[in-house]
Design a protein around this motif. Structure first.
Motif, PDB file in Angstrom:
ATOM      1  N   GLU A  17       0.837  -1.201   0.000  1.00  0.00           N
ATOM      2  CA  GLU A  17       0.000   0.000   0.000  1.00  0.00           C
ATOM      3  C   GLU A  17       0.875   1.256   0.000  1.00  0.00           C
ATOM      4  N   ALA A  18       1.869   1.267   0.884  1.00  0.00           N
ATOM      5  CA  ALA A  18       2.772   2.425   0.942  1.00  0.00           C
ATOM      6  C   ALA A  18       3.539   2.564  -0.366  1.00  0.00           C
ATOM      7  N   LEU A  19       3.944   1.437  -0.928  1.00  0.00           N
ATOM      8  CA  LEU A  19       4.693   1.459  -2.181  1.00  0.00           C
ATOM      9  C   LEU A  19       3.831   2.010  -3.317  1.00  0.00           C
ATOM     10  N   ALA A  20       2.554   1.646  -3.338  1.00  0.00           N
ATOM     11  CA  ALA A  20       1.641   2.151  -4.360  1.00  0.00           C
ATOM     12  C   ALA A  20       1.571   3.679  -4.287  1.00  0.00           C
ATOM     13  N   ILE A  21       1.464   4.183  -3.065  1.00  0.00           N
ATOM     14  CA  ILE A  21       1.360   5.632  -2.895  1.00  0.00           C
ATOM     15  C   ILE A  21       2.640   6.318  -3.362  1.00  0.00           C
ATOM     16  N   ILE A  22       3.779   5.754  -2.960  1.00  0.00           N
ATOM     17  CA  ILE A  22       5.049   6.367  -3.349  1.00  0.00           C
ATOM     18  C   ILE A  22       5.226   6.315  -4.866  1.00  0.00           C
ATOM     19  N   ALA A  23       4.835   5.194  -5.473  1.00  0.00           N
ATOM     20  CA  ALA A  23       5.002   5.049  -6.920  1.00  0.00           C
ATOM     21  C   ALA A  23       4.207   6.108  -7.674  1.00  0.00           C
ATOM     22  N   TYR A  24       3.010   6.395  -7.210  1.00  0.00           N
ATOM     23  CA  TYR A  24       2.154   7.322  -7.942  1.00  0.00           C
ATOM     24  C   TYR A  24       2.397   8.777  -7.589  1.00  0.00           C
ATOM     25  N   ARG A  25       2.836   9.038  -6.360  1.00  0.00           N
ATOM     26  CA  ARG A  25       2.944  10.428  -5.945  1.00  0.00           C
ATOM     27  C   ARG A  25       4.380  10.871  -5.771  1.00  0.00           C
ATOM     28  N   GLN A  26       5.341  10.113  -6.239  1.00  0.00           N
ATOM     29  CA  GLN A  26       6.724  10.500  -6.014  1.00  0.00           C
ATOM     30  C   GLN A  26       7.080  11.793  -6.728  1.00  0.00           C
ATOM     31  N   PRO A  27       7.950  12.602  -6.135  1.00  0.00           N
ATOM     32  CA  PRO A  27       8.565  12.411  -4.821  1.00  0.00           C
ATOM     33  C   PRO A  27       7.588  12.790  -3.694  1.00  0.00           C
ATOM     34  N   ILE A  28       7.574  12.011  -2.662  1.00  0.00           N
ATOM     35  CA  ILE A  28       6.603  12.211  -1.606  1.00  0.00           C
ATOM     36  C   ILE A  28       7.242  11.954  -0.248  1.00  0.00           C
ATOM     37  N   GLY A  29       6.801  12.699   0.744  1.00  0.00           N
ATOM     38  CA  GLY A  29       7.337  12.557   2.100  1.00  0.00           C
ATOM     39  C   GLY A  29       6.538  11.572   2.929  1.00  0.00           C
ATOM     40  N   ARG A  30       7.114  11.169   4.028  1.00  0.00           N
ATOM     41  CA  ARG A  30       6.470  10.178   4.888  1.00  0.00           C
ATOM     42  C   ARG A  30       5.129  10.672   5.427  1.00  0.00           C
ATOM     43  N   ILE A  31       5.078  11.941   5.824  1.00  0.00           N
ATOM     44  CA  ILE A  31       3.857  12.474   6.409  1.00  0.00           C
ATOM     45  C   ILE A  31       2.689  12.363   5.430  1.00  0.00           C
ATOM     46  N   GLU A  32       2.973  12.645   4.152  1.00  0.00           N
ATOM     47  CA  GLU A  32       1.918  12.570   3.140  1.00  0.00           C
ATOM     48  C   GLU A  32       1.456  11.126   2.945  1.00  0.00           C
ATOM     49  N   VAL A  33       2.413  10.203   2.934  1.00  0.00           N
ATOM     50  CA  VAL A  33       2.054   8.782   2.808  1.00  0.00           C
ATOM     51  C   VAL A  33       1.130   8.397   3.968  1.00  0.00           C
ATOM     52  N   GLU A  34       1.491   8.862   5.163  1.00  0.00           N
ATOM     53  CA  GLU A  34       0.692   8.511   6.340  1.00  0.00           C
ATOM     54  C   GLU A  34      -0.692   9.149   6.277  1.00  0.00           C
ATOM     55  N   TYR A  35      -0.762  10.339   5.728  1.00  0.00           N
ATOM     56  CA  TYR A  35      -2.065  11.010   5.632  1.00  0.00           C
ATOM     57  C   TYR A  35      -2.980  10.241   4.675  1.00  0.00           C
ATOM     58  N   ILE A  36      -2.415   9.793   3.571  1.00  0.00           N
ATOM     59  CA  ILE A  36      -3.231   9.055   2.605  1.00  0.00           C
ATOM     60  C   ILE A  36      -3.648   7.697   3.165  1.00  0.00           C
ATOM     61  N   ARG A  37      -2.744   7.030   3.845  1.00  0.00           N
ATOM     62  CA  ARG A  37      -3.066   5.709   4.384  1.00  0.00           C
ATOM     63  C   ARG A  37      -3.885   5.792   5.666  1.00  0.00           C
ATOM     64  N   GLY A  38      -3.728   6.872   6.386  1.00  0.00           N
ATOM     65  CA  GLY A  38      -4.427   7.014   7.663  1.00  0.00           C
ATOM     66  C   GLY A  38      -3.740   6.285   8.802  1.00  0.00           C
ATOM     67  N   VAL A  39      -2.566   5.740   8.550  1.00  0.00           N
ATOM     68  CA  VAL A  39      -1.825   5.046   9.607  1.00  0.00           C
ATOM     69  C   VAL A  39      -0.339   5.372   9.501  1.00  0.00           C
ATOM     70  N   GLY A  40       0.352   5.220  10.617  1.00  0.00           N
ATOM     71  CA  GLY A  40       1.788   5.451  10.652  1.00  0.00           C
ATOM     72  C   GLY A  40       2.514   4.547   9.676  1.00  0.00           C
ATOM     73  N   SER A  41       3.553   5.070   9.040  1.00  0.00           N
ATOM     74  CA  SER A  41       4.162   4.308   7.948  1.00  0.00           C
ATOM     75  C   SER A  41       5.679   4.295   7.978  1.00  0.00           C
ATOM     76  N   SER A  42       6.290   4.772   9.046  1.00  0.00           N
ATOM     77  CA  SER A  42       7.755   4.827   9.024  1.00  0.00           C
ATOM     78  C   SER A  42       8.347   3.425   8.922  1.00  0.00           C
ATOM     79  N   GLY A  43       7.707   2.464   9.575  1.00  0.00           N
ATOM     80  CA  GLY A  43       8.211   1.089   9.530  1.00  0.00           C
ATOM     81  C   GLY A  43       8.190   0.499   8.136  1.00  0.00           C
ATOM     82  N   VAL A  44       7.055   0.635   7.465  1.00  0.00           N
ATOM     83  CA  VAL A  44       6.967   0.041   6.118  1.00  0.00           C
ATOM     84  C   VAL A  44       7.883   0.760   5.143  1.00  0.00           C
TER      85      VAL A  44
END
Lengths: 231, 284
Positions: free
Chosen positions: A92-119
């Motif tokens: 899921e995180a990879l999908a977001i990064i692939a489509y919205r790159q370059p993208i920061g962690r905070i934005e990934v977390e906002y889209i997913r609704g969950v913390g994402s530093s681990g993934v």
């Protein structure tokens, strides 16, 4: 020695996809055109002679891979390693990064609704994403983008092979729209009342690395505003 | 809770009774609050552009109540969403000035939901590509793994030493290959007790080899837990850990707060004969 044999030898000995220009470095007699010609000849030859492997175009290059129908035989042998698969959250995180790159962690977390530093860390460790720059916001956040290894993992030739936004049943929001609402940049992200927040940092357009797959959704109109306000 | 691979296909993740309330969901099946919200909306055929915020908030809160104390880590994300929903609900109730150009309070949430749904669809497609790609193998294909930064690990040792250390390790024979892992595991506290008891029985400041603590137990898990217990006791300053150099035997010594200083001194100059150039690696 024929170009075809040299190219074949290089492909055989490589464990990763090689671009034509990389293969061409094997001999002075080779240039990209000669390599391309040899590649096409080899591809045809493997196909017509019924080999169990073929020449596959992926990650901007070429690689010899077994044909999919032999997977079940290979699976029986413990000595043949099986490809590892990503977890749901990592995909899921990879999908977001692939489509919205370059993208920061905070934005990934906002889209997913969950913390994402681990993934994200996992994806980085596996070489599927990398830091491609820093945003302009507070603390100059790290921005992530996909790697060649990412293309390899999914057998995409380039980012253009990603599923196109217009083929999807739901419409992505316009790329020019910021991901994060403007009014609460630090913690509570759900700024429900600011639709026209400014681009925070990472979503700036016109970055070279996302030229391919991302352009397609730039054309998509932000249809959501009208729909959402019509009550 | 977010580790479940709830990705493709409709799975019975929640059911609704006939009256439409008493919504039961299994929270751990969801990737996060957005996933749960989408599920609530989709299952009830709600128009995403006109979400009945009151009902949805209600249902969401019921689901969030299921979160147990032990799962508070991911609960935060659900609670944050709950507060957002309540905020939107409040904004819907409050009268808005006529000239106010603010959009529907729900708009940003709708955008997030749609975007998330899109990402889920892309994720499903990526998963299919991944599976397809996995059926083709490269020659000499090697499992990719996170490569350790070798530069950071200066390893000053010779192969002889590695060999010696390896030979010194006696692994218990695996007798029953398809044994099952029993839920009754060795507790670290138990092992900590064993270490302290043993040292007390020895009396004085005598130490014991780590290896000897394992003698009665011919089991890997006991070894692991004893090591962890030893490290923990060291951290708590109850014992001293000493190893004259890498790969050598690990010694455990009793430690009293009162004579901690003396302990360090005697052990350093003492019977272990630590090499002058290699100071003890662990000293707690």
């Amino acid at each position: 020695m024929k170009a075809e044999q040299i190219v074949e030898a290089v492909l055989f000995a490589s464990d990763a996809p090689l671009r034509a220009d990389e293969i061409a470095r094997a001999d002075e007699s080779l240039d990209e055109d000669a390599v391309e010609a040899a590649l096409q000849a080899l591809k045809k030859f493997y196909l017509e002679s019924g080999r169990a492997f073929g020449l596959v175009e992926l990650a901007e290059g070429y690689q010899l891979l077994t044909e999919p129908q032999y997977a079940s035989y290979l699976d029986r042998l413990e000595t043949v390693p099986r490809p590892s698969r990503l977890s749901g959250p990592a995909l899921e995180a990879l999908a977001i990064i692939a489509y919205r790159q370059p993208i920061g962690r905070i934005e990934v977390e906002y889209i997913r609704g969950v913390g994402s530093s681990g993934v994200i860390r996992t994806l980085q460790d596996r070489g599927l994403v990398e830091v491609v720059g820093r945003g302009e916001g507070l603390g100059r956040p790290l921005l992530y983008g996909t790697t060649r290894r990412f293309l390899e993992h999914f057998a995409f030739r380039s980012l253009e092979d990603l599923p196109r936004a217009e083929d999807l049943p739901v419409v992505l929001r316009d790329r020019s729209t910021p991901i994060l609402p403007e009014d609460d940049s630090d913690e509570g992200e759900e700024g429900v009342d600011s639709a026209d927040a400014k681009v925070a940092d990472s979503d700036a357009e016109g970055t070279e690395s996302d030229a391919d797959g991302a352009d397609s959704d730039a054309k998509v109109q932000p249809v959501l505003d009208d729909g959402a306000t019509a009550q | 809770m977010t580790t479940s691979r709830s990705r493709n296909g409709p799975r019975p993740r929640g059911t609704m009774d006939d009256e439409g309330h008493g919504f039961m969901v299994e929270l751990e099946r969801f990737q996060g609050p957005l996933d749960l919200l989408l599920h609530l909306i989709r299952q009830q055929d709600i128009d995403i552009f006109d979400i009945p915020i009151h009902t949805i908030t209600q249902q969401f809160l019921v689901a969030v109540k299921e979160i147990r104390a032990g799962e508070l880590d991911s609960a935060g994300e659900f609670l944050e969403m709950a507060s957002t929903l309540i905020r939107i609900k409040a904004q819907m109730i409050l009268p808005r000035p006529v000239e106010d150009e603010d959009e529907d309070p729900r708009a940003e949430l709708v955008r997030r939901l749609l975007e998330y749904e899109q990402i889920r669809e892309i994720t499903r497609r990526l998963e299919r590509s991944e599976a397809e790609r996995a059926r083709r193998r490269a020659k000499g294909w090697i499992e990719d793994r996170p490569g350790p930064a070798l530069d950071d690990v200066p390893l000053e040792t010779t192969w002889e030493e590695v060999m010696q250390a390896a030979m010194g390790v006696t692994l218990p024979e695996v007798v029953d290959r398809d044994h099952r892992v029993t839920p009754r595991t060795v507790s670290m506290e138990e092992k900590a007790g064993l270490i302290l008891d043993t040292l007390r029985r020895l009396g004085g400041s005598d130490g014991i080899e780590f290896r000897r603590l394992l003698d009665p137990f011919n089991d890997r898990m006991h070894g692991v837990m004893t090591l962890l217990a030893g490290l923990e006791l060291g951290r708590r300053r109850r014992i001293l850990l000493r190893q004259s150099e890498p790969f050598r035997e690990l010694w455990l010594y009793p430690r009293d707060e009162s004579d901690a200083v003396r302990e360090v001194e005697t052990a350093q100059g003492g019977s272990l004969g630590p090499s002058p150039d290699g100071p003890p690696t662990e000293e707690t």
